[in-house]
Design an enzyme around this catalytic site. Sequence first.
Site, short mmCIF file in Angstrom:
data_model
loop_
_atom_site.label_atom_id
_atom_site.label_comp_id
_atom_site.label_asym_id
_atom_site.label_seq_id
_atom_site.Cartn_x
_atom_site.Cartn_y
_atom_site.Cartn_z
N HIS A 108 0.86 -1.20 0.00
CA HIS A 108 0.00 0.00 0.00
C HIS A 108 0.88 1.23 0.00
O HIS A 108 1.93 1.25 0.65
CB HIS A 108 -0.92 0.01 1.24
CG HIS A 108 -2.09 0.90 1.07
ND1 HIS A 108 -2.04 2.23 1.41
CD2 HIS A 108 -3.32 0.68 0.57
CE1 HIS A 108 -3.21 2.78 1.14
NE2 HIS A 108 -4.01 1.86 0.63
N ASP A 116 -8.03 -5.44 -0.48
CA ASP A 116 -8.45 -6.20 -1.67
C ASP A 116 -8.20 -7.69 -1.54
O ASP A 116 -8.88 -8.50 -2.18
CB ASP A 116 -7.76 -5.66 -2.92
CG ASP A 116 -8.26 -4.29 -3.29
OD1 ASP A 116 -9.42 -3.97 -2.94
OD2 ASP A 116 -7.52 -3.52 -3.92
N1 COA Z 1 3.95 -7.72 -4.52
C1 COA Z 1 5.28 -7.89 -4.59
N2 COA Z 1 6.16 -6.91 -4.34
C2 COA Z 1 5.65 -5.71 -4.03
C3 COA Z 1 4.29 -5.45 -3.94
C4 COA Z 1 3.41 -6.52 -4.20
N3 COA Z 1 2.10 -6.36 -4.15
N4 COA Z 1 4.06 -4.17 -3.61
C5 COA Z 1 5.27 -3.62 -3.49
N5 COA Z 1 6.22 -4.54 -3.74
C6 COA Z 1 7.64 -4.36 -3.68
C7 COA Z 1 8.13 -3.50 -4.83
O1 COA Z 1 8.44 -4.30 -5.96
C8 COA Z 1 9.36 -2.87 -4.22
O2 COA Z 1 10.37 -3.83 -4.19
P1 COA Z 1 11.90 -3.43 -4.45
O3 COA Z 1 12.23 -2.45 -3.35
O4 COA Z 1 12.61 -4.72 -4.36
O5 COA Z 1 11.91 -2.79 -5.80
C9 COA Z 1 8.94 -2.63 -2.78
O6 COA Z 1 7.93 -3.62 -2.51
C10 COA Z 1 8.33 -1.25 -2.55
O7 COA Z 1 7.27 -1.09 -3.44
P2 COA Z 1 6.77 0.27 -4.04
O8 COA Z 1 6.41 0.06 -5.48
O9 COA Z 1 7.69 1.38 -3.68
O10 COA Z 1 5.47 0.52 -3.24
P3 COA Z 1 4.45 1.62 -3.59
O11 COA Z 1 4.12 2.29 -2.35
O12 COA Z 1 4.89 2.47 -4.71
O13 COA Z 1 3.26 0.76 -4.20
C11 COA Z 1 1.25 -0.32 -4.53
C12 COA Z 1 2.04 0.60 -3.61
C13 COA Z 1 -0.15 -0.46 -3.94
C14 COA Z 1 1.12 0.31 -5.93
C15 COA Z 1 1.96 -1.68 -4.64
O14 COA Z 1 2.14 -2.21 -3.36
C16 COA Z 1 1.23 -2.66 -5.52
O15 COA Z 1 1.37 -2.61 -6.75
N6 COA Z 1 0.41 -3.56 -4.91
C17 COA Z 1 -0.33 -4.51 -5.69
C18 COA Z 1 -1.61 -3.87 -6.19
C19 COA Z 1 -2.65 -3.71 -5.11
O16 COA Z 1 -2.92 -4.62 -4.35
N7 COA Z 1 -3.25 -2.51 -5.10
C20 COA Z 1 -4.33 -2.20 -4.18
C21 COA Z 1 -3.88 -1.17 -3.20
S1 COA Z 1 -5.17 -0.89 -1.99
#
Ligand code: COA
Length: 318
Positions: free
Chosen positions: A224, A275
């Site tokens: 998140h 979710d």
């Molecule tokens: N599965 C696997 N790895 C994940 C992940 C997930 N769902 N969410 C984040 N990560 C990893 C990233 O790849 C990153 O890894 P790295 O440091 O090795 O590159 C690290 O965790 C940090 O992630 P980051 O992209 O900076 O987090 P964010 O705050 O930008 O992203 C989301 C937030 C929600 C976009 C992201 O967690 C995601 O795509 N989740 C899946 C989609 C989802 O469930 N969305 C609903 C949100 S309510």
Amino acid sequence: HELAPNVPFEDIGWLLLNGDLPTPEQSESLRARLAAEHALPDRVLEALRLFPADAAPNDVLRTGVSMLGAFDPDLNDHSHAANLEKSLRLVARVSTLVTSGWRIARGAAPVTPDGRMTHSARFLYCLTGRQPENWQAHAMDVVFALYAEHDFNASTFAARVTASTMADIYAAITSALGTLKGPLHGGANEQAMAMLRQIPDPDAGEVWIKERLARKEKVMGFGHRVYKSGDSRVPVMRALARDLGRRTGHEMWAEVCERLEEVMRREKGLIANVDLYAAPVLQMLGIPWQLNTPVFACSRVAGWCAHVIEQHDHNRLI
Ligand code: COA
């Protein structure tokens, strides 16, 4: 935690739009009002028949909301009072677009609900054509409550940017729906169900998730942007998943999710978001997975509308 398990969606909507919970009389009048606004204009209903049967329900909804704007006599009145009226129509009709759109795409006729049903019961009835049990309508209320509003997320931001140009509320909600489709935001609950359908039990879940992480792929329903130590909506949704599992004989879904949570926390330090558990909850309520994101919209439209009203009332271009 106080509201979601206890308060019907109508009251949550009132709270968001008016700032306080309603009195019992206000709650009753809102329920009647939403029931009265539920029907779609005939030509919008006709338009739903023009979509290809395999159109994504989220796309149908987005186009339907945009079209509804053209039928609203108050479209270009951005006063607080007019926006409130339009919000009620939107909250009522977004649900109808979803349920009627789904039925029409499957060759079934839309159904006409009994005016005394609650919003959540009506949603289930209009989708399935069957009167829901009380526990099903209650579970729907909890899901709607948890999704109703969530601060400045991607879709809400899109709605506010559009509203800040002094475009109308339908334009703003259409923008929000465009944003909601993506799997990084609203689309995640559909993807989470696609994942769970491949996992028969907790042990298989552990293997599945480790393989996925080894390939550096994202796992939907985790992570998140704001919550880093826990999504405050998860405990309520998790409890609901367990409860529905017991009622429907599908306890395995929650057990699989709990194992996935454990593994993701251990392996990546990532938390489950709402979710993850919403996916099996909706499945156990008999809602097709293709509607998971539109269900989010049926509820979040209340939050989006509250934001648009706030934006129009105190506008500054974003
Ligand atoms: N599965 C696997 N790895 C994940 C992940 C997930 N769902 N969410 C984040 N990560 C990893 C990233 O790849 C990153 O890894 P790295 O440091 O090795 O590159 C690290 O965790 C940090 O992630 P980051 O992209 O900076 O987090 P964010 O705050 O930008 O992203 C989301 C937030 C929600 C976009 C992201 O967690 C995601 O795509 N989740 C899946 C989609 C989802 O469930 N969305 C609903 C949100 S309510």
